[in-house]
Design an enzyme around this catalytic site. Sequence first.
Site, PDB file in Angstrom:
ATOM      1  N   GLN A  22       6.069  -0.802 -24.961  1.00 43.67           N
ATOM      2  CA  GLN A  22       5.424  -2.098 -24.776  1.00 43.67           C
ATOM      3  C   GLN A  22       4.763  -2.491 -26.094  1.00 43.67           C
ATOM      4  O   GLN A  22       4.310  -1.641 -26.858  1.00 43.67           O
ATOM      5  CB  GLN A  22       4.402  -2.048 -23.639  1.00 43.67           C
ATOM      6  CG  GLN A  22       5.075  -1.970 -22.266  1.00 43.67           C
ATOM      7  CD  GLN A  22       4.072  -1.991 -21.128  1.00 43.67           C
ATOM      8  OE1 GLN A  22       3.615  -0.956 -20.706  1.00 43.67           O
ATOM      9  NE2 GLN A  22       3.746  -3.181 -20.646  1.00 43.67           N
ATOM     10  N   SER A  23       4.685  -3.787 -26.363  1.00 42.02           N
ATOM     11  CA  SER A  23       4.388  -4.271 -27.711  1.00 42.02           C
ATOM     12  C   SER A  23       2.960  -4.026 -28.150  1.00 42.02           C
ATOM     13  O   SER A  23       2.697  -3.876 -29.339  1.00 42.02           O
ATOM     14  CB  SER A  23       4.703  -5.767 -27.808  1.00 42.02           C
ATOM     15  OG  SER A  23       6.070  -5.993 -27.515  1.00 42.02           O
ATOM     16  N   SER A  24       2.002  -4.009 -27.238  1.00 38.81           N
ATOM     17  CA  SER A  24       0.604  -3.875 -27.626  1.00 38.81           C
ATOM     18  C   SER A  24      -0.112  -3.005 -26.611  1.00 38.81           C
ATOM     19  O   SER A  24       0.347  -2.818 -25.480  1.00 38.81           O
ATOM     20  CB  SER A  24      -0.070  -5.250 -27.727  1.00 38.81           C
ATOM     21  OG  SER A  24      -0.081  -5.892 -26.465  1.00 38.81           O
ATOM     22  N   GLN A  27      -0.948  -4.785 -23.420  1.00 35.50           N
ATOM     23  CA  GLN A  27       0.121  -4.799 -22.416  1.00 35.50           C
ATOM     24  C   GLN A  27       0.215  -3.451 -21.709  1.00 35.50           C
ATOM     25  O   GLN A  27       0.514  -3.385 -20.510  1.00 35.50           O
ATOM     26  CB  GLN A  27       1.451  -5.139 -23.084  1.00 35.50           C
ATOM     27  CG  GLN A  27       1.531  -6.554 -23.622  1.00 35.50           C
ATOM     28  CD  GLN A  27       2.875  -6.837 -24.268  1.00 35.50           C
ATOM     29  OE1 GLN A  27       3.748  -5.974 -24.305  1.00 35.50           O
ATOM     30  NE2 GLN A  27       3.028  -8.051 -24.780  1.00 35.50           N
TER      31      GLN A  27
END
Length: 705
Positions: A22-24, A27
Amino acid sequence: MNMHLKVQPHHLDRNAYLYIRQSSMRQVLENAESAKRQYSLRGRAVALGWRDEQIIVIDNDQGESGASAVWREGFQRLVSDVGLGRAGIVMGLEVSRLARNNADWQRLLEICALADTLILDEDGVYDPASFNDRLLLGLKGTMSEAELHVIKARLRGGILNKARRGEFRCPLPTGLVYDHGGNVGLDPDLQVRETIVHFFETFSRVGSASQTVKAFHREGLPFPSRLHNSETIFRPLTVSTALRVLTNPRYAGAYAYGRRQFRRTIEGKRTVRSRSHEDWLACIPDAHPGYISWQQHQENLKILEANSHGYDAARASIPREGPALLQGRAICGQCGRHLRVRYAARRGRHEAWYICDRAHAYRGDPLCQSIAGPAVDAAVGMLIAEHMTPEAVELALDVRKEIQSRHEEADRLRCRAVERAQTEADLAQRRFMLVDPNNRLVADTLEGEWNEKLRTLANAREERERAREHDQFVLDHAVQARLIAMTEDFKKLWSDPSTPNRDRKRLLAHIIEDVTLLKLPAEGTTKVHVRFIGGKVLTLTTLSPRAPALQIKTRPGVIELVDKLLEDHIYSEIAELLNQQELRPGEASRRGHHDAQFTSKRVAYIVHQYKLRSRYDRLRARGMLTKQEAAARLNIHETTINSWVKHGLITRHAYNGHYGLYELPATNLPQKHSSRWDRLTDRADERLQEAAHPKPSPEEERGVV
């Protein structure tokens, strides 16, 4: 093709890799449903025939962006295992989970095709070795990359729109804060504000970032710095901090955005490149209160740019400590370029030279010019002193007032530091007083903090008192009287040895535009063309200093005199005669050797160096004989020669301090004779009488008859 038909037994013999990302971190914490969907792909792998122990989950890239694979260790492990043939299938919820970068995605597809590895996403199973599946996966990768671009463009567009209006909130530098309404204002801390104001005033006075740092260190003033937790601390000022403050337009009350451009290199490192003022994304002057005006900020940038320039163009650089008076203002009279300054340490002092060596450095050509600085600087200094008639008393009072105000400002800042230390000490005292005495663990800690604050307060007070004593010493009555006395006569101020070279150059900058130097080696002079700021031009001529070898060279008149004295004197006698005439050797021109005198060795050196005819050769040319030759001529023993010389029968002429040549009488040579009735002393007296009363010649006697 049915997905079950794509899965072959040799695929099932290898492991199944489930990649989760997941990107961050936001998230990861908030979008838990997405993580569940990705982990649920294990069931798809089991349904296709893989055993549970064959499924390898790679989830150590959580919170990492898929824009590049450089900093994603999990993705790198996945690619390496696929390349080694360990993976039968690679699973991801969608293409964007594996890579947002099309280059990384295409590289993964190529490796999977070579290793015969399948790819599974939420829509189905794909064989990268198949053209149709490869085409579909390539389109998905392109769409994933385009999706990332669209997301960034939306976010970036909103930020730029707010930035152009000056409403986008950026981190503020030390000394500026956001108030409750979101507006930018000056820091409420009085010590912070006064220190930054003093910083800009000091830079306006000295004109250099490094000199500003030195001034703060001499005055013992710290500079505020804001930590990441918004706490402000005071620490020594550095050059990097000074440059950052001077180049930041927020201190001039201007809103600026996009002054730097950030990029990622192929290794994944973040690089920063400064943009020119024309390329800034937003610049709004007078958007909020500042410490200086926008015009003053532009002037500061020009000063910094001039300080960093070379000598290819006219340079009004900050004066340095060196003795070169025309630093940055001397121009070569042959090529028109600015001369460089070089210093040479000779005989315990630094001498300045103005050198034009660009052609030599760039193309290997000979030096254009090399001019000694002391003679030129002295001539220009005398010219300035003769043409300047300042209002002495007013100048002295203005200088004194400026120094006093400067010291008062520094003392006020030190008082702020003492007040801050006192406040922190009082706060630590109140904390210690409020604690339960029975809770010794907490009480001991608070007591230690209180003692530390008290020590800080004592150090601040001692530093203030020490600085005040130093300032008072600088501004005592003797110094004030001396300053007024010096400024009554500009020549005294200019030639005073205690006047710093930096001040002389600063005075010169207000009078002279530039100075063109042209060396004339044939004449031994240097033409100095001085161009004043008002446009007036004056030309001076200075004598070029001789080379060190020529400076200690004996004068031609002395050499001629030595050549003349060699006819009748030896080296020691010649040295004594020269000293009696108060003549000095060439070494007397050296520093510290002004009382040097001639010696026999110095005279001998002159004779040999200039190839003068030696006294021995001169005596031999006049017919002088050696002792052996004289003894053979007179048919006597060499010991008898000494006795005859002593009694004056023959003459001895010395050609050095130990040896000599012998002159025999032209007529009536002394004869060898030994008789008790004809002693040597009687023969010597007889010869003296004959010399006093010579006998007439036979011709004269016949004439008389």
